[in-house]
Design an enzyme around this catalytic site. Structure first.
Site, PDB file in Angstrom:
ATOM      1  N   SER A   1       0.846  -1.204   0.000  1.00 15.70           N
ATOM      2  CA  SER A   1       0.000   0.000   0.000  1.00 15.70           C
ATOM      3  C   SER A   1       0.877   1.248   0.000  1.00 15.70           C
ATOM      4  CB  SER A   1      -0.870   0.015   1.252  1.00 15.70           C
ATOM      5  OG  SER A   1      -1.530   1.271   1.394  1.00 15.70           O
TER       6      SER A   1
ATOM      7  N   TYR B   1      -1.901  -0.474  10.126  1.00 20.40           N
ATOM      8  CA  TYR B   1      -2.017  -0.945   8.738  1.00 20.40           C
ATOM      9  C   TYR B   1      -0.778  -0.544   7.930  1.00 20.40           C
ATOM     10  CZ  TYR B   1      -3.979  -0.945   3.954  1.00 20.40           C
ATOM     11  OH  TYR B   1      -4.210  -1.133   2.606  1.00 20.40           O
TER      12      TYR B   1
HETATM   13  P1  NAI Z   1     -11.298  -5.453   0.267  1.00 22.72           P
HETATM   14  O1  NAI Z   1     -11.611  -5.269   1.704  1.00 22.72           O
HETATM   15  O2  NAI Z   1     -12.410  -5.491  -0.710  1.00 22.72           O
HETATM   16  O3  NAI Z   1     -10.397  -6.747   0.029  1.00 22.72           O
HETATM   17  C1  NAI Z   1      -9.679  -7.413   1.010  1.00 22.72           C
HETATM   18  C2  NAI Z   1     -10.046  -8.874   0.911  1.00 22.72           C
HETATM   19  O4  NAI Z   1      -9.225  -9.638   1.803  1.00 22.72           O
HETATM   20  C3  NAI Z   1     -11.497  -9.118   1.314  1.00 22.72           C
HETATM   21  O5  NAI Z   1     -12.136  -9.906   0.341  1.00 22.72           O
HETATM   22  C4  NAI Z   1     -11.371  -9.891   2.627  1.00 22.72           C
HETATM   23  O6  NAI Z   1     -12.413 -10.816   2.864  1.00 22.72           O
HETATM   24  C5  NAI Z   1     -10.043 -10.599   2.413  1.00 22.72           C
HETATM   25  N1  NAI Z   1      -9.465 -11.067   3.675  1.00 22.72           N
HETATM   26  C6  NAI Z   1      -9.290 -10.356   4.826  1.00 22.72           C
HETATM   27  N2  NAI Z   1      -8.760 -11.133   5.776  1.00 22.72           N
HETATM   28  C7  NAI Z   1      -8.582 -12.357   5.215  1.00 22.72           C
HETATM   29  C8  NAI Z   1      -8.065 -13.590   5.698  1.00 22.72           C
HETATM   30  N3  NAI Z   1      -7.621 -13.704   6.937  1.00 22.72           N
HETATM   31  N4  NAI Z   1      -8.033 -14.654   4.855  1.00 22.72           N
HETATM   32  C9  NAI Z   1      -8.478 -14.541   3.567  1.00 22.72           C
HETATM   33  N5  NAI Z   1      -8.976 -13.397   3.069  1.00 22.72           N
HETATM   34  C10 NAI Z   1      -9.031 -12.325   3.876  1.00 22.72           C
HETATM   35  O7  NAI Z   1     -10.319  -4.243  -0.120  1.00 22.72           O
HETATM   36  P2  NAI Z   1      -9.381  -3.982  -1.370  1.00 22.72           P
HETATM   37  O8  NAI Z   1      -9.289  -2.536  -1.489  1.00 22.72           O
HETATM   38  O9  NAI Z   1      -9.771  -4.792  -2.539  1.00 22.72           O
HETATM   39  O10 NAI Z   1      -7.985  -4.508  -0.791  1.00 22.72           O
HETATM   40  C11 NAI Z   1      -7.190  -5.511  -1.381  1.00 22.72           C
HETATM   41  C12 NAI Z   1      -5.764  -5.305  -0.950  1.00 22.72           C
HETATM   42  O11 NAI Z   1      -5.333  -4.024  -1.446  1.00 22.72           O
HETATM   43  C13 NAI Z   1      -5.564  -5.254   0.568  1.00 22.72           C
HETATM   44  O12 NAI Z   1      -4.377  -5.931   0.912  1.00 22.72           O
HETATM   45  C14 NAI Z   1      -5.431  -3.765   0.846  1.00 22.72           C
HETATM   46  O13 NAI Z   1      -4.677  -3.518   1.992  1.00 22.72           O
HETATM   47  C15 NAI Z   1      -4.746  -3.291  -0.412  1.00 22.72           C
HETATM   48  N6  NAI Z   1      -4.876  -1.874  -0.650  1.00 22.72           N
HETATM   49  C16 NAI Z   1      -6.078  -1.279  -0.919  1.00 22.72           C
HETATM   50  C17 NAI Z   1      -6.141   0.085  -1.119  1.00 22.72           C
HETATM   51  C18 NAI Z   1      -7.406   0.809  -1.404  1.00 22.72           C
HETATM   52  O14 NAI Z   1      -7.383   2.046  -1.502  1.00 22.72           O
HETATM   53  N7  NAI Z   1      -8.525   0.126  -1.570  1.00 22.72           N
HETATM   54  C19 NAI Z   1      -4.949   0.926  -1.060  1.00 22.72           C
HETATM   55  C20 NAI Z   1      -3.759   0.194  -0.756  1.00 22.72           C
HETATM   56  C21 NAI Z   1      -3.727  -1.132  -0.573  1.00 22.72           C
END
Ligand code: NAI
Length: 243
Positions: free
Chosen positions: A138, A152
């Site tokens: 991130s 985070y």
């Molecule tokens: P999101 O919340 O939609 O996706 C995260 C996913 O990880 C969810 O589907 C959740 O169920 C899953 N997850 C969480 N804990 C878990 C576990 N223990 N085992 C298996 N799955 C698990 O959010 P998004 O935005 O799609 O995030 C995806 C990645 O991108 C994350 O790592 C986030 O930190 C990163 N990210 C997102 C940003 C944003 O602005 N949306 C910015 C920077 C990084």
């Protein structure tokens, strides 16, 4: 190469967009999810409707026994994992460091970093030469996320170090390890952080004046996994509109 990709946390957001894109590029895809089977099955259905190959598998990737079961399931369905996207991640509501509990801090570290470690560890036992890993870090690792979520940001900083170190350990095996560092991507994660409209609020401060899409992040992930990026390892792509 029989291309087999595991995308963790792929039931929605960036993970779902990545799984769909990889399936279009002839990867067999495992759509890992934590609790919401319905959205993960929807991702698989969309992939299959477009002629791709995917299956969904539930596993909390912060738990070693569940990660082992996840890899066993993929091996049974498709063979060895050749490509890994460590995308699963969480954040909690905005807070200063002084108000963070140790339980929350540890939960964020385990979910974001230990999961990445465990999936890398299982993957590299079986990954062939030419395999690749992309960690979804991130912009927070650079910015530090003050007054929002330093826990985070610290977890993503740890992912950056893991990316660098592992890339050097695996270079001789021709397994590449890189990371993307998204920021301000329009997904449901911001609602989990307590501010569903965070992207709209911050857009004027982003040089490109808008948030990014999950598909824009997926494009960079897929490129880093591909042979087009065959001389790139241990590096980071910032996907944060110029921030
Ligand atoms: P999101 O919340 O939609 O996706 C995260 C996913 O990880 C969810 O589907 C959740 O169920 C899953 N997850 C969480 N804990 C878990 C576990 N223990 N085992 C298996 N799955 C698990 O959010 P998004 O935005 O799609 O995030 C995806 C990645 O991108 C994350 O790592 C986030 O930190 C990163 N990210 C997102 C940003 C944003 O602005 N949306 C910015 C920077 C990084």
């Amino acid at each position: 190469m029989n291309k087999v990709a595991l995308v963790t946390g792929a039931g929605r957001g960036i993970g779902a967009a990545t799984a769909k894109l990889l399936a279009k590029q002839d990867y067999k895809v495992c759509v890992n999810y934590h609790t919401n089977a319905e959205t993960a099955q929807q991702v698989v259905a969309e992939i299959e409707a477009q002629g791709g190959t995917a299956f969904a598998f539930a596993a909390d990737v912060s738990q070693e026994n569940e990660v082992i079961q996840l890899f066993q399931a993929i091996n049974k369905q498709y063979g060895k994992v050749t490509h890994l996207v460590n995308n699963a991640g969480i954040l909690f509501t905005q807070s200063t460091l002084a108000d963070l509990s140790v339980e929350r801090f540890n939960k964020v570290l385990i979910t974001n970093v230990t999961s990445c470690f465990l999936c890398c560890k299982e993957a590299i036992k079986q990954m062939p030469s030419g395999g690749a890993i992309v960690n979804v870090s991130s912009a927070a690792s650079r910015i530090g996320a003050p007054n929002e979520y330093i826990d985070y940001a610290a977890s993503k900083g740890a992912m950056d170090s893991l990316t660098k170190g592992l890339s050097l350990e695996l270079a001789e095996r021709n397994i590449r390890v890189n990371a993307v560092r998204p920021g301000f991507i329009d997904t449901e994660m911001h609602a989990d952080g307590g501010e569903p409209n965070r992207i709209q609020r911050l857009s004027p401060q982003i040089p490109l004046k808008r948030g990014g899409t999950a598909a824009e992040v997926a494009n960079s992930i897929a490129w880093l996994l591909s042979t087009e990026a065959s001389y790139i390892t241990g590096t980071f792509i910032d996907i944060a509109g110029g921030k």
